[in-house]
Design a protein around this motif. Structure first.
Motif: not given
Length: 333
Positions: A183-186, A188-192, A205-210, A228-230
């Motif tokens: 997903a794009a959300q991860w 974005f974290l890679d870019a940071v 939480g990757i792949d619904k492992q909340r 806080n990013w969605g």
């Protein structure tokens, strides 16, 4: 008021999600002095249906009618109460004239299925509440559904850690989500992380492992900042209920400027950013000078003052009963 709150109980994922939106409003209503019954519609259905889902749903609706017969509610508050049918709500309104029905949805209204279910529920409700403002809320109102914006609450009895005061840290930035690995959300974290490789960035939480329950808040306590990013970062005033959890936990919250929340929160309350590189630079400074502590403390205090569970619950009741809500900072959205 005598109020029946219809919402999920504590089965399956909700066993560890005891700090969900509806549970905070439930607390807020009680703390505001209301007499509240929690009708756990999904659990009622599961208990009754054995292996026949339709039987369970029918019995759950009959159970709600029976409770109402004795309780004589003045309000029914629905929170993702998928088992409760419009037919049952119509019967309740007939049997208890003057009983108000409100529907609350904390998912993004810009998602088509959310709009569909809000419109479908609208005819049997006096007022609907959503955590999305802007054009989507205008479209819901244009469909004939009376609706208001409601913010995601925080509850100090649930978000009971003060991350700004904790010294043992394993993350400069933590991100909690359940998106698929690609997903794009991860990304974005890679870019940071690429822009600030020296920072410790932790993801759950990757792949619904909340991450749920106490483990969730312990992870926040060990972080200096939280993201806080969605999916809908540019939708006016929308956030998942994660926003209340993060601010309530006293962690330094990093969130996009385009979200609209600067209307309520100042630069001293959150780490607002315009992109991955901007976030990396701001976070690097906050870690170096330890300003993350002051931001976390101020953000918690501000968010609790505005959006605590009792105040948001009181707004819900006031709006539904037609009382003056001009004193609430979000009332004009």
């Amino acid at each position: 008021m005598r109020i029946i709150v219809c919402s999920p109980g504590y089965k399956n994922k909700f066993a560890g999600f005891y700090y969900a939106f509806d549970k905070k409003i439930l607390n807020g209503l009680i703390r505001a002095g209301h007499n509240v019954i929690h009708f756990r519609d999904r659990e009622e259905s599961r208990i009754a249906h054995t292996k026949v889902l339709a039987i369970g749903k029918t019995r759950a609706n009959l159970s709600l009618l029976e409770i109402a017969e004795h309780f004589r509610p003045e309000m029914i508050a629905l929170f993702h109460a998928d088992v409760v049918t419009n037919e049952t709500l119509t019967k309740l309104r007939t049997a208890h004239p003057g009983c108000l029905v409100v529907n609350v949805d904390c998912d993004a209204l810009v998602d088509g299925h959310v709009m569909t279910r809000m419109v479908a529920r609208g005819p049997v409700c006096d007022l609907s509440f959503v955590t999305t403002a802007g054009p989507a809320l205008a479209a819901l109102r244009a469909s004939g559904v009376p609706a208001r914006y409601i913010p995601n609450p925080t509850d100090a009895s649930m978000e009971d850690v003060d991350a700004f005061a904790a010294d043992e840290k394993n993350a400069d930035l933590v991100y909690m989500s359940s998106y698929a690995r690609k997903a794009a959300q991860w990304r974005f974290l890679d870019a940071v992380a690429a822009a600030a490789p020296e920072l410790a960035i932790v993801r759950y939480g990757i792949d619904k492992q909340r991450l749920l329950g106490r483990a969730y808040f312990e992870a926040l306590k060990r972080a200096r900042a939280a993201l806080n990013w969605g999916k809908h970062n540019d939708v006016p005033f929308y956030s998942s209920d994660r926003i209340g959890q993060l601010f309530g936990a006293g962690v330094c919250v990093a969130m996009p400027r385009g979200s609209g929340f600067r209307r309520f929160l100042g630069e001293e309350d959150a780490l607002f950013f315009d992109g991955a590189e901007d976030l990396a630079a701001r976070l690097r400074r906050a870690v170096a000078d330890e300003s993350w502590r002051a931001i976390g403390r101020a953000g918690q205090a501000r968010y609790r003052a505005l959006f605590n569970e009792r105040r948001v619950a009181e707004f819900l009741v006031a709006a539904a009963t037609g009382d003056d809500v001009a004193g609430y900072e979000w009332a004009d959205l």
